[in-house]
Design an enzyme around this catalytic site. Sequence first.
Site, PDB file in Angstrom:
ATOM      1  N   LYS A  46      56.033  19.012  -7.553  1.00 42.80           N
ATOM      2  CA  LYS A  46      54.957  19.535  -8.402  1.00 42.80           C
ATOM      3  C   LYS A  46      54.499  20.896  -7.868  1.00 42.80           C
ATOM      4  O   LYS A  46      54.253  21.822  -8.648  1.00 42.80           O
ATOM      5  CB  LYS A  46      53.804  18.523  -8.431  1.00 42.80           C
ATOM      6  CG  LYS A  46      52.573  18.951  -9.201  1.00 42.80           C
ATOM      7  CD  LYS A  46      52.472  18.241 -10.537  1.00 42.80           C
ATOM      8  CE  LYS A  46      51.392  18.763 -11.466  1.00 42.80           C
ATOM      9  NZ  LYS A  46      50.045  18.628 -10.959  1.00 42.80           N
ATOM     10  N   ARG A  75      35.924  19.789 -18.093  1.00 44.38           N
ATOM     11  CA  ARG A  75      34.493  19.605 -18.334  1.00 44.38           C
ATOM     12  C   ARG A  75      34.062  20.467 -19.510  1.00 44.38           C
ATOM     13  O   ARG A  75      34.394  21.641 -19.557  1.00 44.38           O
ATOM     14  CB  ARG A  75      33.708  20.031 -17.095  1.00 44.38           C
ATOM     15  CG  ARG A  75      33.823  19.009 -15.991  1.00 44.38           C
ATOM     16  CD  ARG A  75      32.932  19.374 -14.853  1.00 44.38           C
ATOM     17  NE  ARG A  75      33.596  20.333 -13.981  1.00 44.38           N
ATOM     18  CZ  ARG A  75      33.021  20.879 -12.922  1.00 44.38           C
ATOM     19  NH1 ARG A  75      31.781  20.601 -12.639  1.00 44.38           N
ATOM     20  NH2 ARG A  75      33.687  21.716 -12.152  1.00 44.38           N
ATOM     21  N   ALA A  78      42.227  16.671 -17.752  1.00 37.01           N
ATOM     22  CA  ALA A  78      40.834  16.540 -18.204  1.00 37.01           C
ATOM     23  C   ALA A  78      40.102  17.833 -17.892  1.00 37.01           C
ATOM     24  O   ALA A  78      40.470  18.548 -16.961  1.00 37.01           O
ATOM     25  CB  ALA A  78      40.158  15.379 -17.473  1.00 37.01           C
ATOM     26  N   SER A  80      36.084  16.799 -13.313  1.00 36.76           N
ATOM     27  CA  SER A  80      36.971  16.347 -14.395  1.00 36.76           C
ATOM     28  C   SER A  80      37.705  15.060 -14.036  1.00 36.76           C
ATOM     29  O   SER A  80      37.551  14.032 -14.702  1.00 36.76           O
ATOM     30  CB  SER A  80      37.991  17.444 -14.715  1.00 36.76           C
ATOM     31  OG  SER A  80      37.330  18.654 -14.942  1.00 36.76           O
ATOM     32  N   LEU A  81      38.517  15.097 -12.975  1.00 37.14           N
ATOM     33  CA  LEU A  81      39.306  13.898 -12.646  1.00 37.14           C
ATOM     34  C   LEU A  81      38.422  12.774 -12.125  1.00 37.14           C
ATOM     35  O   LEU A  81      38.653  11.600 -12.428  1.00 37.14           O
ATOM     36  CB  LEU A  81      40.373  14.215 -11.600  1.00 37.14           C
ATOM     37  CG  LEU A  81      41.735  14.685 -12.080  1.00 37.14           C
ATOM     38  CD1 LEU A  81      42.788  14.446 -11.011  1.00 37.14           C
ATOM     39  CD2 LEU A  81      42.182  14.032 -13.369  1.00 37.14           C
ATOM     40  N   ASN A  92      52.246  29.473 -20.864  1.00 35.41           N
ATOM     41  CA  ASN A  92      53.460  29.069 -20.146  1.00 35.41           C
ATOM     42  C   ASN A  92      54.710  29.548 -20.885  1.00 35.41           C
ATOM     43  O   ASN A  92      55.674  30.019 -20.276  1.00 35.41           O
ATOM     44  CB  ASN A  92      53.498  27.553 -19.963  1.00 35.41           C
ATOM     45  CG  ASN A  92      52.392  27.074 -19.030  1.00 35.41           C
ATOM     46  OD1 ASN A  92      51.697  27.882 -18.412  1.00 35.41           O
ATOM     47  ND2 ASN A  92      52.218  25.770 -18.922  1.00 35.41           N
ATOM     48  N   ASN A  97      52.698  28.967 -12.482  1.00 35.96           N
ATOM     49  CA  ASN A  97      51.282  29.351 -12.594  1.00 35.96           C
ATOM     50  C   ASN A  97      50.983  30.807 -12.218  1.00 35.96           C
ATOM     51  O   ASN A  97      50.328  31.513 -13.000  1.00 35.96           O
ATOM     52  CB  ASN A  97      50.409  28.386 -11.786  1.00 35.96           C
ATOM     53  CG  ASN A  97      50.515  26.952 -12.310  1.00 35.96           C
ATOM     54  OD1 ASN A  97      51.361  26.657 -13.133  1.00 35.96           O
ATOM     55  ND2 ASN A  97      49.672  26.078 -11.821  1.00 35.96           N
ATOM     56  N   ASN A 135      54.529  24.369  -9.915  1.00 39.61           N
ATOM     57  CA  ASN A 135      53.317  25.172 -10.043  1.00 39.61           C
ATOM     58  C   ASN A 135      53.520  26.583  -9.490  1.00 39.61           C
ATOM     59  O   ASN A 135      52.991  27.546 -10.037  1.00 39.61           O
ATOM     60  CB  ASN A 135      52.145  24.490  -9.325  1.00 39.61           C
ATOM     61  CG  ASN A 135      51.594  23.281 -10.073  1.00 39.61           C
ATOM     62  OD1 ASN A 135      50.854  22.492  -9.516  1.00 39.61           O
ATOM     63  ND2 ASN A 135      51.957  23.105 -11.324  1.00 39.61           N
ATOM     64  N   GLY A 187      33.029  13.636  -5.846  1.00 44.48           N
ATOM     65  CA  GLY A 187      33.455  14.722  -6.743  1.00 44.48           C
ATOM     66  C   GLY A 187      33.395  14.237  -8.182  1.00 44.48           C
ATOM     67  O   GLY A 187      34.361  13.672  -8.691  1.00 44.48           O
TER      68      GLY A 187
HETATM   69  P1  NAD Z   1      36.439  19.804 -10.775  1.00 42.60           P
HETATM   70  O1  NAD Z   1      36.034  21.143 -10.271  1.00 42.60           O
HETATM   71  O2  NAD Z   1      36.269  19.491 -12.215  1.00 42.60           O
HETATM   72  O3  NAD Z   1      35.677  18.672  -9.947  1.00 42.60           O
HETATM   73  C1  NAD Z   1      35.473  18.731  -8.566  1.00 42.60           C
HETATM   74  C2  NAD Z   1      34.087  18.167  -8.298  1.00 42.60           C
HETATM   75  O4  NAD Z   1      33.904  18.025  -6.893  1.00 42.60           O
HETATM   76  C3  NAD Z   1      32.943  19.061  -8.799  1.00 42.60           C
HETATM   77  O5  NAD Z   1      32.065  18.294  -9.589  1.00 42.60           O
HETATM   78  C4  NAD Z   1      32.262  19.519  -7.518  1.00 42.60           C
HETATM   79  O6  NAD Z   1      30.865  19.719  -7.673  1.00 42.60           O
HETATM   80  C5  NAD Z   1      32.552  18.320  -6.617  1.00 42.60           C
HETATM   81  N1  NAD Z   1      32.372  18.602  -5.192  1.00 42.60           N
HETATM   82  C6  NAD Z   1      32.873  19.635  -4.463  1.00 42.60           C
HETATM   83  N2  NAD Z   1      32.448  19.556  -3.186  1.00 42.60           N
HETATM   84  C7  NAD Z   1      31.650  18.454  -3.114  1.00 42.60           C
HETATM   85  C8  NAD Z   1      30.916  17.857  -2.064  1.00 42.60           C
HETATM   86  N3  NAD Z   1      30.876  18.374  -0.843  1.00 42.60           N
HETATM   87  N4  NAD Z   1      30.226  16.724  -2.341  1.00 42.60           N
HETATM   88  C9  NAD Z   1      30.225  16.184  -3.574  1.00 42.60           C
HETATM   89  N5  NAD Z   1      30.915  16.714  -4.606  1.00 42.60           N
HETATM   90  C10 NAD Z   1      31.613  17.837  -4.374  1.00 42.60           C
HETATM   91  O7  NAD Z   1      37.949  19.605 -10.325  1.00 42.60           O
HETATM   92  P2  NAD Z   1      39.104  18.733 -11.034  1.00 42.60           P
HETATM   93  O8  NAD Z   1      39.657  19.496 -12.185  1.00 42.60           O
HETATM   94  O9  NAD Z   1      38.612  17.356 -11.260  1.00 42.60           O
HETATM   95  O10 NAD Z   1      40.214  18.764  -9.892  1.00 42.60           O
HETATM   96  C11 NAD Z   1      40.161  17.943  -8.733  1.00 42.60           C
HETATM   97  C12 NAD Z   1      41.556  17.951  -8.118  1.00 42.60           C
HETATM   98  O11 NAD Z   1      42.443  17.280  -9.009  1.00 42.60           O
HETATM   99  C13 NAD Z   1      42.142  19.368  -7.943  1.00 42.60           C
HETATM  100  O12 NAD Z   1      42.897  19.445  -6.773  1.00 42.60           O
HETATM  101  C14 NAD Z   1      43.025  19.531  -9.169  1.00 42.60           C
HETATM  102  O13 NAD Z   1      44.101  20.448  -8.972  1.00 42.60           O
HETATM  103  C15 NAD Z   1      43.557  18.107  -9.329  1.00 42.60           C
HETATM  104  N6  NAD Z   1      44.009  17.822 -10.710  1.00 42.60           N
HETATM  105  C16 NAD Z   1      43.159  18.067 -11.765  1.00 42.60           C
HETATM  106  C17 NAD Z   1      43.590  17.773 -13.051  1.00 42.60           C
HETATM  107  C18 NAD Z   1      42.712  18.013 -14.255  1.00 42.60           C
HETATM  108  O14 NAD Z   1      43.189  17.867 -15.377  1.00 42.60           O
HETATM  109  N7  NAD Z   1      41.459  18.362 -14.093  1.00 42.60           N
HETATM  110  C19 NAD Z   1      44.893  17.232 -13.243  1.00 42.60           C
HETATM  111  C20 NAD Z   1      45.708  16.986 -12.140  1.00 42.60           C
HETATM  112  C21 NAD Z   1      45.243  17.291 -10.862  1.00 42.60           C
HETATM  113  O1  KPL Z   2      50.841  21.542 -13.740  1.00 42.14           O
HETATM  114  C1  KPL Z   2      50.864  22.560 -14.408  1.00 42.14           C
HETATM  115  C2  KPL Z   2      49.666  23.449 -14.293  1.00 42.14           C
HETATM  116  O2  KPL Z   2      49.337  24.173 -15.237  1.00 42.14           O
HETATM  117  O3  KPL Z   2      49.007  23.388 -13.238  1.00 42.14           O
HETATM  118  C3  KPL Z   2      52.054  22.916 -15.225  1.00 42.14           C
HETATM  119  C4  KPL Z   2      51.777  22.644 -16.677  1.00 42.14           C
HETATM  120  C5  KPL Z   2      53.233  22.066 -14.791  1.00 42.14           C
HETATM  121  C6  KPL Z   2      52.452  24.346 -15.040  1.00 42.14           C
HETATM  122  O4  KPL Z   2      52.805  24.604 -13.728  1.00 42.14           O
END
Ligand code: NAD
Ligand code: KPL
Length: 305
Positions: free
Chosen positions: A184, A133, A131, A12-13, A202, A192, A188, A9
Amino acid sequence: MSTTWHVLGAGSLGTLWATRLARAGLPVQLILRDAARLQAYQAAGGLTLVEQGEAQHYAIPATTLERVGPVDRLLVACKAYDAEGAVAQLANRLTPDAELILLQNGLGSQDAVAARVPHARCIFASSTEGAFRDGDWRVVFAGHGYTWLGDARQPVAPVWLEDLSAAGIPHEWSTDILTRLWRKLALNCAINPLTVLHDCRNGGLQQHPCEVATLCTELSELLEHCGQPAAAHDLQQEVERVILATAANYSSMYQDVANQRRTEISYLLGYACVVASRHQLVLPHLNQLQQRLIAHLRTRGLPSD
Ligand code: NAD
Ligand code: KPL
């Protein structure tokens, strides 16, 4: 030789982790969906991480799900609804001692992944880092935070936490990771969906104190019934604190809907409602919130699961 960090994946993360691990000199390999994604990645020449306005490029090696070799350590950075399917595709490449780190928000996806790979150690994570994209293979580090990691079945911390320290990824080993994930999830659920339904930041929820309070009461009841009293402790106060502290932000679910992206509803509010009904708990406001949100998503042409 250090064990390779395979990152499934590259969103972003996944990018946030892969780039920091790689710049600390640790071996990292991205696992992309298919040959077309690999070709697109190779054309871009790597991942770009933007920090405080500065972009840095990292030429991290990549492969595909079909071609990846043996995997000892897998960072699963897909959305909750993709995690199980993606892991299933490489289950036969996991070594007998493989460890998976599951970065998904909410609950439900972690158990689904663990059931697919019963011999692997699955470490659950809960992160407050942020994070997003802003282009293909390009991610902006938007909010510093912390990542808690834990394994409810095996409380001993893995040795590779030192890789996270070397990479400057703020983290802590948690012996109560499920409590953190439930807390968490409750936050949410209280924030949310309402931001989506009221079409607000929010901070806009300060205009709806009774609705927020009622949801917090029902969520606390649910947490108590699930054996998570610590996650229920002072929930309403924390929800109010988060609403104030993040008043200017749009919640992640709001952003998903605004950008016509699928939400993780089934792993947040949906999961809460399923567990409540399993416990034969009647939580009318939570259920009504779920129905309103599903109807809203449908009118926007978005998946409601
Ligand atoms: P994202 O959509 O930016 O990234 C997910 C990636 O996974 C994409 O690039 C997608 O193409 C890839 N993917 C999906 N299926 C695939 C497969 N079969 N093979 C290969 N790649 C595959 O998502 P994100 O924002 O990084 O979120 C990931 C998780 O982290 C989520 O559960 C989200 O809630 C959690 N999270 C995200 C953040 C944030 O700031 N982005 C913060 C905390 C938690
Ligand atoms: O984690 C959050 C989200 O937006 O997903 C906060 C900021 C805590 C709101 O639920």
